[in-house]
Design a protein around this motif. Structure first.
Motif, PDB file in Angstrom:
ATOM      1  N   MET A 162      -3.716  -8.834  -7.856  1.00 37.34           N
ATOM      2  CA  MET A 162      -3.628  -8.437  -6.453  1.00 37.34           C
ATOM      3  C   MET A 162      -3.500  -9.657  -5.549  1.00 37.34           C
ATOM      4  SD  MET A 162      -6.657  -5.571  -6.675  1.00 37.34           S
ATOM      5  CE  MET A 162      -6.718  -5.255  -4.922  1.00 37.34           C
ATOM      6  N   ASP A 163      -4.272 -10.697  -5.848  1.00 35.95           N
ATOM      7  CA  ASP A 163      -4.247 -11.900  -5.026  1.00 35.95           C
ATOM      8  C   ASP A 163      -2.906 -12.611  -5.123  1.00 35.95           C
ATOM      9  OD1 ASP A 163      -5.684 -13.805  -3.325  1.00 35.95           O
ATOM     10  OD2 ASP A 163      -5.544 -15.166  -5.036  1.00 35.95           O
ATOM     11  N   ALA A 164      -2.275 -12.541  -6.302  1.00 38.57           N
ATOM     12  CA  ALA A 164      -0.948 -13.145  -6.460  1.00 38.57           C
ATOM     13  C   ALA A 164       0.105 -12.374  -5.675  1.00 38.57           C
ATOM     14  CB  ALA A 164      -0.577 -13.209  -7.935  1.00 38.57           C
ATOM     15  N   ALA A 165      -0.036 -11.045  -5.629  1.00 33.02           N
ATOM     16  CA  ALA A 165       0.926 -10.225  -4.889  1.00 33.02           C
ATOM     17  C   ALA A 165       0.749 -10.366  -3.384  1.00 33.02           C
ATOM     18  CB  ALA A 165       0.787  -8.757  -5.300  1.00 33.02           C
ATOM     19  N   TYR A 166      -0.500 -10.565  -2.954  1.00 32.86           N
ATOM     20  CA  TYR A 166      -0.803 -10.713  -1.526  1.00 32.86           C
ATOM     21  C   TYR A 166      -1.751 -11.899  -1.366  1.00 32.86           C
ATOM     22  CZ  TYR A 166      -2.343  -9.599   3.217  1.00 32.86           C
ATOM     23  OH  TYR A 166      -2.634  -9.662   4.570  1.00 32.86           O
ATOM     24  N   GLY A 315      -4.505  -3.280 -12.811  1.00 36.05           N
ATOM     25  CA  GLY A 315      -3.634  -4.086 -11.971  1.00 36.05           C
ATOM     26  C   GLY A 315      -2.232  -3.535 -11.885  1.00 36.05           C
ATOM     27  N   SER A 316      -1.732  -2.995 -12.993  1.00 42.83           N
ATOM     28  CA  SER A 316      -0.394  -2.401 -13.015  1.00 42.83           C
ATOM     29  C   SER A 316      -0.306  -1.235 -12.039  1.00 42.83           C
ATOM     30  CB  SER A 316      -0.062  -1.927 -14.435  1.00 42.83           C
ATOM     31  OG  SER A 316       1.122  -1.151 -14.456  1.00 42.83           O
ATOM     32  N   TYR A 317      -1.313  -0.358 -12.071  1.00 48.81           N
ATOM     33  CA  TYR A 317      -1.308   0.782 -11.152  1.00 48.81           C
ATOM     34  C   TYR A 317      -1.405   0.317  -9.697  1.00 48.81           C
ATOM     35  CZ  TYR A 317      -2.762   4.829  -8.495  1.00 48.81           C
ATOM     36  OH  TYR A 317      -2.845   5.797  -7.524  1.00 48.81           O
ATOM     37  N   VAL A 318      -2.327  -0.591  -9.426  1.00 47.13           N
ATOM     38  CA  VAL A 318      -2.552  -1.034  -8.053  1.00 47.13           C
ATOM     39  C   VAL A 318      -1.313  -1.721  -7.479  1.00 47.13           C
ATOM     40  CG1 VAL A 318      -3.911  -2.584  -6.615  1.00 47.13           C
ATOM     41  CG2 VAL A 318      -5.049  -1.199  -8.336  1.00 47.13           C
ATOM     42  N   LEU A 319      -0.668  -2.553  -8.294  1.00 45.31           N
ATOM     43  CA  LEU A 319       0.522  -3.249  -7.809  1.00 45.31           C
ATOM     44  C   LEU A 319       1.701  -2.298  -7.618  1.00 45.31           C
ATOM     45  CD1 LEU A 319      -1.121  -5.797  -8.163  1.00 45.31           C
ATOM     46  CD2 LEU A 319       0.899  -6.882  -9.163  1.00 45.31           C
ATOM     47  N   ASP A 320       1.739  -1.197  -8.356  1.00 48.77           N
ATOM     48  CA  ASP A 320       2.743  -0.164  -8.078  1.00 48.77           C
ATOM     49  C   ASP A 320       2.584   0.354  -6.653  1.00 48.77           C
ATOM     50  OD1 ASP A 320       3.876  -0.360 -10.559  1.00 48.77           O
ATOM     51  OD2 ASP A 320       3.131   1.558 -11.318  1.00 48.77           O
ATOM     52  N   GLN A 321       1.333   0.586  -6.248  1.00 48.54           N
ATOM     53  CA  GLN A 321       1.079   1.081  -4.888  1.00 48.54           C
ATOM     54  C   GLN A 321       1.402   0.012  -3.853  1.00 48.54           C
ATOM     55  OE1 GLN A 321       0.604   4.258  -5.285  1.00 48.54           O
ATOM     56  NE2 GLN A 321       0.391   3.748  -7.455  1.00 48.54           N
ATOM     57  N   PHE A 322       1.135  -1.243  -4.194  1.00 52.50           N
ATOM     58  CA  PHE A 322       1.465  -2.343  -3.294  1.00 52.50           C
ATOM     59  C   PHE A 322       2.971  -2.415  -3.072  1.00 52.50           C
ATOM     60  CE2 PHE A 322       2.666  -6.755  -2.498  1.00 52.50           C
ATOM     61  CZ  PHE A 322       1.838  -7.085  -1.435  1.00 52.50           C
ATOM     62  N   GLU A 323       3.742  -2.230  -4.135  1.00 49.86           N
ATOM     63  CA  GLU A 323       5.194  -2.295  -4.019  1.00 49.86           C
ATOM     64  C   GLU A 323       5.717  -1.167  -3.129  1.00 49.86           C
ATOM     65  OE1 GLU A 323       8.994  -3.841  -4.611  1.00 49.86           O
ATOM     66  OE2 GLU A 323       7.018  -4.682  -5.040  1.00 49.86           O
ATOM     67  N   VAL A 324       5.186   0.041  -3.315  1.00 51.96           N
ATOM     68  CA  VAL A 324       5.604   1.171  -2.473  1.00 51.96           C
ATOM     69  C   VAL A 324       5.259   0.890  -1.016  1.00 51.96           C
ATOM     70  CG1 VAL A 324       5.204   3.596  -1.947  1.00 51.96           C
ATOM     71  CG2 VAL A 324       5.441   2.874  -4.320  1.00 51.96           C
ATOM     72  N   ALA A 325       4.047   0.401  -0.764  1.00 49.60           N
ATOM     73  CA  ALA A 325       3.636   0.111   0.606  1.00 49.60           C
ATOM     74  C   ALA A 325       4.525  -0.953   1.241  1.00 49.60           C
ATOM     75  CB  ALA A 325       2.177  -0.342   0.622  1.00 49.60           C
ATOM     76  N   SER A 326       4.899  -1.949   0.466  1.00 47.53           N
ATOM     77  CA  SER A 326       5.765  -3.014   0.987  1.00 47.53           C
ATOM     78  C   SER A 326       7.135  -2.464   1.357  1.00 47.53           C
ATOM     79  CB  SER A 326       5.899  -4.127  -0.053  1.00 47.53           C
ATOM     80  OG  SER A 326       4.640  -4.706  -0.352  1.00 47.53           O
ATOM     81  N   HIS A 327       7.684  -1.578   0.519  1.00 51.10           N
ATOM     82  CA  HIS A 327       8.970  -0.952   0.837  1.00 51.10           C
ATOM     83  C   HIS A 327       8.853  -0.102   2.104  1.00 51.10           C
ATOM     84  CE1 HIS A 327      11.724  -2.085  -2.342  1.00 51.10           C
ATOM     85  NE2 HIS A 327      10.759  -1.932  -3.238  1.00 51.10           N
ATOM     86  N   GLN A 328       7.744   0.616   2.226  1.00 48.51           N
ATOM     87  CA  GLN A 328       7.560   1.453   3.409  1.00 48.51           C
ATOM     88  C   GLN A 328       7.493   0.608   4.675  1.00 48.51           C
ATOM     89  OE1 GLN A 328       4.037   3.595   2.190  1.00 48.51           O
ATOM     90  NE2 GLN A 328       5.213   5.385   1.577  1.00 48.51           N
TER      91      GLN A 328
END
Length: 524
Positions: A162-166, A315-328
Motif C-alpha cells: 500500500m505504501d509503495a502504491a501511495y 495486498g492484491s485485493y487492496v491494491l485492486d481497489q486502489f487502482e479502481v479509485a485512481s481511475h475514478q
C-alpha cells in the motif's frame, strides 16, 4: 488500419487499403446487391469495428469457447480467465508467485470494495496520509516469528504494498494485536488499542481465536459496527489465517464470513489455498507452520512463508481497489467535477428498480442477529472497558481503578499479554463500574496446560453475595489458552455498581492450581 481485438485469431487479415483491384471488385459486386442489404451489412460492420475499438482500448472481451487457442481450454488469456487480478506490477507479481487460481481462492468474499475506494479517493484527492491498523490475535502479533514490530508479519507485507502504491511521507501502520484474545475482547475494548479518530483502514484477524458458534458472529458484529460507525468511514477487512488444532476444521472465522457479507466487509483467507494441499499431503505442514519449543508443529500459528502469502493476498485485493479509485479520480478530473462524491451520480441504478449505488458502504440500520423490523431503532452499544492492556491509547486502565486489591497484582507475560493476577485463596478485589445496559462481565484467561496452574474465582455485584457466580480458569487439556467472557450479572439498574471477585481455595484443576488471570472488566 483497424487493429483486431486480441481474442480474434491472428490468421484473419484485412484487405490493404492501397489495393485498387480489390476496391474496384467491391464496387462491381456492390452494384449487384440490393440497397437495403447493403445498409444492413454496413450497420453490422460498424458494430464489429466499434467493438474492436472498445476492446483494443482496454475493454475485456467475453471468454472464448473452451478448447480455443492455447490448447488448455482457457483461450488466449494470459492468466486463465483471472486477468482482472493480475494487472500492474504488484498484481503480476502475486499471480506469478502463487498462481491466479490461488489469488482467487483467497478472496472468500470480495464485496463491492466501496469503503476502500472511498478512502483511497479521499487521501489522493486531499493529499492525506494513509493510516492503517490491525486488530488481531497472536498470529498478527508475530507468535513464533517475531514481535509486534517484526517485518515478517503479514500486515507488514500488505502495508508495504500500500505504501509503495501511495507513498505519502506520513503514512502509518499500527499493529494493535493482542495474543490469546478474540473478537469478543476487541468488540468491547478496541478503543483501548487504536486511536479511533486517526484510522482509515482496519484489518481484523480473529478467525482461529474465536470458537465456531453463534457467539463468534455476535462479537464480530459488535466489532464491525463499532469500527464502521466511525465518522471518517474507515475501510475494514477481515483477514483469515489457517488453524488446524480445534475440534473441527470450522472455526469462528467461518461465522465471521456471514457477518462480512452483511456489512459488505471483504474477507481474505489463507485457508482455502492451503487446506486442500495439507489434506492431500499432510507431511508438508512444516512448510507453513512454526514449531513449538519442543519441536512439534504448531498448527495454530503460520510461519514466515504463511505470513508472506497472507500479506500478499490481502495486498492484491487492496491494491485492486486502489487502482479502481485512481481511475475514478482521473475520470472525475476529466469531467470537470471537484468532489469524488459526485461520481455516485454518474452510476446507473440498473433495471427493474433494483437498488442504486447511493447507500453502498453505509452501516445497515438493523443488526444481522435481530428480528427483521424496519421500524426498529438500534442504539449504538455503550461499553465501559477497564483493561489490563498496556497500549498507548488505553483510556480506562483496570489496576488504578480498583477500590481494593488484596492479593492481586499485575502480571506481564510478554507479547502484550498483561493480567490482573492472584493465586492466594481469599484474595479479593473491588472495582466500581458505570452500568448502562444492565450487564457486567469479566474477561479472563482459560487454559488446560499444567504449567498455567489456573484455578477459580467467585464474583458478585454490590452486596448481593448470594447471587455470586463461579468462573474456572482451567479447562480440559487440549483446549487452547484463550481469553473468554463470563457474565457476572444481568438485569442491573443503570448507574454505579461495584464488582467484587475472590480467589477460591476449591479448584477444578487436577494439578492443584489456584491462580487466576483477568484481562478486563466490562460494563454494558
Amino acid at each position: 488500419m483497424v487493429s483486431l481485438p486480441p481474442f480474434f485469431s491472428s490468421s484473419y487479415e484485412l484487405l490493404p487499403s492501397s489495393s485498387s483491384e480489390a476496391v474496384e471488385g467491391i464496387k462491381t459486386r456492390a452494384k449487384q446487391v440490393p440497397r437495403g442489404v447493403l445498409y444492413f451489412l454496413g450497420a453490422q460492420l460498424t458494430l464489429v469495428l466499434l467493438a474492436g475499438f472498445l476492446f483494443s482500448s482496454g475493454g475485456r472481451p467475453p471468454p472464448p469457447p473452451h478448447g480455443g487457442p492455447g490448447g488448455d481450454g482457457l483461450g488466449p488469456y494470459q492468466w486463465g480467465g483471472f486477468d482482472e487480478m493480475c494487472v500492474g506490477e504488484f498484481g503480476t507479481y502475486v499471480c506469478e508467485e502463487y498462481g491466479p487460481h490461488n489469488v482467487k481462492l483467497s478472496r472468500s468474499y470480495e464485496g463491492t470494495g466501496t469503503r476502500f475506494r472511498e478512502v483511497f479517493r479521499r487521501v489522493q484527492q486531499e493529499n492525506l496520509p494513509l493510516r492503517v491498523a490491525v486488530l488481531g490475535g497472536s498470529v498478527s502479533g508475530g507468535h513464533g516469528i517475531g514481535d509486534l514490530g517484526s517485518d515478517k508479519i503479514w500486515i507488514r507485507k500488505t502495508y508495504e504494498a500500500m505504501d509503495a502504491a501511495y507513498p505519502h511521507p506520513d503514512n502509518s501502520l499500527r499493529n494493535a494485536a493482542v495474543g490469546a484474545v478474540g473478537s469478543d475482547y476487541f468488540g468491547a475494548c478496541w478503543e483501548n488499542r487504536i486511536k479511533k479518530e486517526e484510522v482509515d483502514i482496519v484489518f481484523v484477524e480473529h478467525g482461529i481465536n474465536d470458537f465456531f458458534g453463534h457467539d463468534a458472529a455476535l462479537s464480530m458484529e459488535d466489532l464491525l459496527r463499532g469500527l464502521l460507525d466511525l465518522p471518517q468511514r474507515p475501510a475494514v477487512l477481515i483477514a483469515r489465517t489457517i488453524g488446524l488444532e480445534a475440534d473441527m476444521i470450522a472455526v469462528g472465522g467461518d461465522e465471521h464470513l456471514s457477518v462480512g457479507t452483511y456489512y459488505d466487509v471483504p474477507v481474505i483467507s489463507l485457508r482455502p489455498v492451503l487446506l486442500p494441499l495439507l489434506i492431500k499431503q499432510p507431511e508438508r505442514d512444516a512448510e507453513y507452520f512454526v514449531r513449538t519449543n519442543e519441536g512439534n508443529i504448531d498448527h495454530r500459528h503460520i510461519n514466515e512463508k504463511g505470513h508472506h502469502a497472507l500479506g500478499d493476498f490481502i495486498g492484491s485485493y487492496v491494491l485492486d481497489q486502489f487502482e479502481v479509485a485512481s481511475h475514478q479520480l482521473r475520470d472525475l478530473r476529466a469531467s470537470g467535477h471537484e468532489d469524488w462524491r459526485q461520481l455516485f451520480g454518474k452510476q446507473k441504478a440498473g433495471k427493474h428498480d433494483w437498488p442504486g449505488p447511493e447507500g453502498l458502504g453505509d452501516v445497515p440500520k438493523l443488526r444481522l442477529f435481530q428480528k427483521y423490523d424496519p421500524d426498529a431503532v438500534v442504539v449504538p452499544m455503550r461499553t465501559q472497558c477497564l483493561t489490563m492492556d498496556q497500549g498507548e491509547f488505553v483510556s480506562n486502565p483496570l489496576l488504578p481503578a480498583l477500590k481494593s486489591d488484596e492479593g492481586w497484582s499485575q502480571l506481564d507475560k510478554g507479547h502484550d499479554k498483561t493480567y490482573l493476577w492472584a493465586e492466594t485463596p481469599g484474595s479479593t478485589f473491588e472495582v466500581e463500574l458505570d452500568v448502562t445496559g444492565g450487564k457486567v462481565e469479566i474477561y479472563y484467561l482459560r487454559a488446560g496446560a499444567a504449567d498455567y496452574r489456573l484455578g477459580s474465582v467467585e464474583c458478585w455485584i454490590d452486596d448481593d453475595v448470594d447471587s455470586k457466580r463461579r468462573f474456572d480458569g482451567w479447562w480440559d487439556d487440549g483446549n487452547p489458552h484463550i481469553g473468554q467472557f463470563g457474565v457476572v450479572a444481568e438485569g442491573l439498574s443503570p448507574g454505579k455498581h461495584t464488582l467484587s471477585c475472590e480467589v477460591m481455595e476449591d479448584s477444578v484443576n487436577p494439578h492443584g492450581g489456584t491462580e487466576f488471570r483477568i484481562i478486563s472488566v466490562v460494563a454494558l
